[in-house]
Every structure is written in C-alpha cells, then in structure tokens.
Design an enzyme around this catalytic site. Structure first.
Site, PDB file in Angstrom:
ATOM      1  N   ASN A 265     -22.534 -23.111  75.491  1.00  0.00           N
ATOM      2  CA  ASN A 265     -22.012 -22.459  76.689  1.00  0.00           C
ATOM      3  C   ASN A 265     -22.849 -22.648  77.939  1.00  0.00           C
ATOM      4  O   ASN A 265     -22.416 -22.309  79.038  1.00  0.00           O
ATOM      5  CB  ASN A 265     -21.848 -20.953  76.430  1.00  0.00           C
ATOM      6  CG  ASN A 265     -23.148 -20.299  75.980  1.00  0.00           C
ATOM      7  OD1 ASN A 265     -24.004 -20.929  75.386  1.00  0.00           O
ATOM      8  ND2 ASN A 265     -23.283 -19.004  76.255  1.00  0.00           N
TER       9      ASN A 265
ATOM     10  N   SER B 284     -17.397 -26.831  59.675  1.00  0.00           N
ATOM     11  CA  SER B 284     -18.839 -26.553  59.705  1.00  0.00           C
ATOM     12  C   SER B 284     -19.578 -27.514  60.639  1.00  0.00           C
ATOM     13  O   SER B 284     -19.226 -28.688  60.764  1.00  0.00           O
ATOM     14  CB  SER B 284     -19.417 -26.680  58.298  1.00  0.00           C
ATOM     15  OG  SER B 284     -18.853 -25.721  57.436  1.00  0.00           O
TER      16      SER B 284
ATOM     17  N   GLY C  12     -50.656  20.095  91.918  1.00  0.00           N
ATOM     18  CA  GLY C  12     -50.132  21.135  91.054  1.00  0.00           C
ATOM     19  C   GLY C  12     -48.617  21.209  91.063  1.00  0.00           C
ATOM     20  O   GLY C  12     -47.936  20.638  91.931  1.00  0.00           O
TER      21      GLY C  12
ATOM     22  N   ARG D  87     -53.233   9.745  80.117  1.00  0.00           N
ATOM     23  CA  ARG D  87     -53.479   9.671  78.673  1.00  0.00           C
ATOM     24  C   ARG D  87     -52.558   8.678  77.966  1.00  0.00           C
ATOM     25  O   ARG D  87     -52.773   8.344  76.804  1.00  0.00           O
ATOM     26  CB  ARG D  87     -53.341  11.063  78.044  1.00  0.00           C
ATOM     27  CG  ARG D  87     -54.525  11.974  78.354  1.00  0.00           C
ATOM     28  CD  ARG D  87     -54.463  13.231  77.515  1.00  0.00           C
ATOM     29  NE  ARG D  87     -53.446  14.151  77.995  1.00  0.00           N
ATOM     30  CZ  ARG D  87     -52.986  15.184  77.291  1.00  0.00           C
ATOM     31  NH1 ARG D  87     -53.425  15.397  76.060  1.00  0.00           N
ATOM     32  NH2 ARG D  87     -52.083  15.985  77.801  1.00  0.00           N
TER      33      ARG D  87
END
Length: 449
Positions: free
Chosen positions: A369, A388, A80, A15
């Site tokens: 890296n 920056s 079962g 299901r």
C-alpha cells in the site's frame, strides 16, 4: 445552579524522575489528567479550568488530544494548593455556581462520588470535603468530624495521639460555591514550614466564620494518588483488576484474567471469549460472541459478532471487521474494511484495503500500500481467492469471484471471475544444482586452507 471544575495539574512530580509532566503519565493508555477530566465531565460542568505549571505547554497540547473542553490557568510558581486554585479565579469571573477542586494525579474518583458532593452542597453545606476510611492512615491529614459534619482537618505532624487514631482521612478534593471558595482562599496564609498556601486551611477558616462543612466518604481506592513509578504501576494494576471484573460481570469470558490487559475505553460484548496474553489498546469494540485468541494485540478497531481473531494477530487502527470474519496467526490488518465471512488466516498484511464478503486471502499475501510517499488502496471483491504469497501492488482491484495464482505480483486490475497469473515461467536446468554445490564446496575448502 451550574458546576465548574478546577483541576490542579501544575506539579513537577519530581519523584517520577521524568521529563514528562506527572499528569501526562498514562494508566490504561490514558493520561492521569484524562482520567480526572473524564470523571468530572460526567457532571456536565459549565466550565473546566486546568491549572498548569511545570511543562505547561506540553500539558496544554495534551488537552487538545484529550478532546477536553477546558480553559487553562497558569501557576507560575508552585506556592501551594490554595495558590493554585486562586489562579483559576479570573477565568471564573461572574460564575456563581458550585466549584469542585480535583487533582490531575488522582485518576480514580468516580462520577457518582462527585455527584454526591454536589448533592451535599445543594443540601445546605457551605463546604464539602471528600474523605476516605484508610486501612493504614499513615501520614494522611485526619478529618475531625461528628457524623458527617466536619470540624477541622489536622495534618499528621500536628495531630495529637487521639487525632492520629482517627481513620477518616483527607483526599484533598473539595466543593463550595465559587464566591465562598475564593473568599476563603483570600484568607489563607503561608505561615508554615514550607511557606505555601494550603487549600486544607479553608476548612478551619470556614468553621471560624460559622459556615457549615460536611464530609462525603468514598472508598479508599478512589483517592489513590500517583507520585512515583511504583504508584503508577499500582494504579495500572488497580485499573486492570476493576476492568477485568467488570468485563466478566457484563458477560465476557476471560480464560486467564490476569493476563488480559484493557485500555480505558475497551468494550466487550456478551459471550466474548478472550484467551490469555491479549492486549487491548485504545478504541477497541468487540461485539457479542467473538473470540480473541492468545497473544493478540488490538487497537482502534471494531470486531463484529462471531469473529475469530488470532492467535498472534494484530489489529491496528481503522480495522473494521464484519460478522464471522476469521483473522489468523501472524496476520496484521490496518485501515481496512473486511466484510462478512472473509478469511485471512496466515502470515498476511492487509492495509488500506476493502476485502469483500467471503473472500479468502492465502498465506503470505501482502497489500503493498505504500510507495514511499503516498498510501494507496486495494479492493478485493466478494468471493475472491487470493493465492498464497500474492503481492497486490496498490492501487489495484481484484474483482468479485476472481483468483490470483500463488506467488503472483499483481499490478493491474483483475476483472470479475478472472484468474491472474503474474510470475515468470519456470525453467529447470538439469544437473546444474549438483555442479553449483560442488563448486561452492570446493571454494569453501580452499578458503579454510
């Protein structure tokens, strides 16, 4: 007397409409089977047997990833639950302690509940069954009991109207000593519509043999089974509700609890503040007094006291942040140690790196890296200032108190206290911009005609 676990994980779970074995679908980033094993592990069992069937090799491989010390029994045909339990018998040869039967698709049974079952066994019950009071008993099997003494289990289809009115229902979880369990299973037949051997039949067999059977009752939420995608979503929601409540009870502030998502092992310290739309993947610890701002994603990382993360930050596995670190918007950190007081505030990637105390990484900077084959490491010293849009091409070291000029591509080590400038000299061409634009506009006009 020792304890053993038998965890049933052989079902196909049709299901779920999935190629993946049902027990490997995840709640809070942990397979359902992992939740069941974690609950049982709290009892420190001498043996754990996982019964596999559908997708057996996949489930066996997952067990190693779960770091589960479990043996595997195989149920070749799904005949079962009693038949499934019987497959574990050879692996428990000579074991004389208690056996608890669990289900790999029932993730929320608490260790305290299992401990109560063990105590009931040791208090003299030959067989212990875990039951729950159902808000809507529906088609659950009913436990017919007087007090905590169990007389029989009645399946819904076989129950009388009086028995269907019973709200005490069967979870399927059972405990018995190994000898009793397997002796009873030997007597189970398959004279039923499905032709299967049902574990629930051992209750009637035990009572017929003048054995005692007892019920331990738990909260219905613990017995939630997962059989469909809708069940999986409900289980996730139930986990998140409990995790959020526990986090707040332990001293964390969740500004909008329904929009914070935890993993199974998330740890938040006291006075942690978590803003909306934060997702915690596996392996996250956030220490006291840290703040996780909105829309951040954390996984496999450690955040120390006083840190501020985000908004829109991503911490990946191996990110280790010391006290009072600031990680700002659109910053990603992976496999990196960031020492106390360092700041990485904007639009930056730091991976395979060590950032020293109080260092400041400018907006748009990248530790480059990966060379396409190998990962390389970047070292940034204490009090360094990275301008920056600096590209740090690893392996490379920027020394203590050193600086890089904005826009630099740094390929060589920068000594302590030095300034690295690694960019071409600017050249201005008077009037060239106007001439180029005129030429381009003319070309565009010709192409339009």
């Amino acid at each position: 007397m020792g304890t053993a676990l038998i965890v049933l994980a052989a079902g196909q779970g049709s299901r779920m409409a999935s190629d993946r074995p049902k027990v490997l679908h995840e709640v809070a980033h942990l397979p359902l089977l992992g939740h069941a094993l974690a609950a049982g592990a709290a009892l420190s069992p001498e043996r754990t047997i996982v019964v596999v069937g559908h997708g057996a090799e996949t489930v066996k491989a997952a067990l190693s990833g779960l770091d589960a010390r479990a043996d595997v029994a195989r149920q070749e045909s799904q005949d079962g639950t009693a038949h499934a339990v019987a497959q574990a018998r050879p692996l428990l040869e000579g074991f004389e302690g208690d056996v608890i039967v669990l289900y790999g698709d029932t993730p929320f049974i608490r260790p305290e509940t299992l401990q109560a079952m063990v105590e009931a066994r040791r208090d003299g019950a030959d067989l212990v069954v875990l039951g729950f009071e159902a808000a809507d008993p529906g088609r659950y099997g009913r436990l017919v009991a007087e007090g905590d003494q169990l007389e029989r289990i009645v399946e819904f289809k076989d129950a009388t109207e009086e028995e269907r009115a019973i709200r005490l229902c069967n979870s399927g979880v059972m405990a018995a000593d190994a000898g009793t369990l397997f002796t009873l299973i030997e007597q189970v037949g398959n004279d039923n519509a499905a032709g299967e051997y049902y574990l629930t039949d051992i209750v009637g067999l035990a009572r017929a043999g003048r054995m005692s059977a007892r019920v331990v009752v738990c909260d219905e939420a613990e017995t939630m089974g997962v059989n469909t995608r809708a069940d999986l979503a409900a289980a996730e929601a139930a986990f998140q509700t409990r995790a959020r409540a526990a986090a707040m009870e332990n001293g964390a502030t969740l500004a909008d609890p329904e929009n914070v998502h935890f993993a199974h092992d998330t740890h938040l310290g006291r006075d942690v503040v978590v803003e909306p739309h934060v997702v915690f993947g596996p392996g996250v610890t956030v220490e006291s007094g840290a703040t996780i701002r909105a829309f951040s994603h954390l996984e496999g990382c450690h955040v120390a006291e006083g840190c501020v993360i985000g908004p829109y930050a991503r911490l990946r596995p191996g990110a280790e942040l010391d006290r009072d670190v600031k990680i700002g918007n659109f910053v990603e950190v992976k496999s990196a140690q960031v020492d106390a007081g360092a700041k990485i505030n904007h639009l930056t990637y730091v991976g395979d790196a060590h950032v020293g105390a109080r260092a400041n990484i400018g907006a748009g900077s990248v530790t480059c890296n990966y060379d396409g084959v190998f990962k390389h490491r970047t070292e940034i010293g204490a009090d360094a200032f990275i301008g920056s849009s600096t590209m740090l091409v690893a392996p490379v070291r920027v020394g203590e108190g050193a600086m890089t000029g904005s826009g630099s591509v740094v390929t060589e080590d920068v000594p302590d206290g030095a300034l690295a400038l690694a960019r071409a000299k600017q050249v201005n061409k008077d009037g060239l911009a106007a001439r180029l634009m005129a030429k381009l506009r003319a070309a565009k006009k010709r192409s339009a005609n």
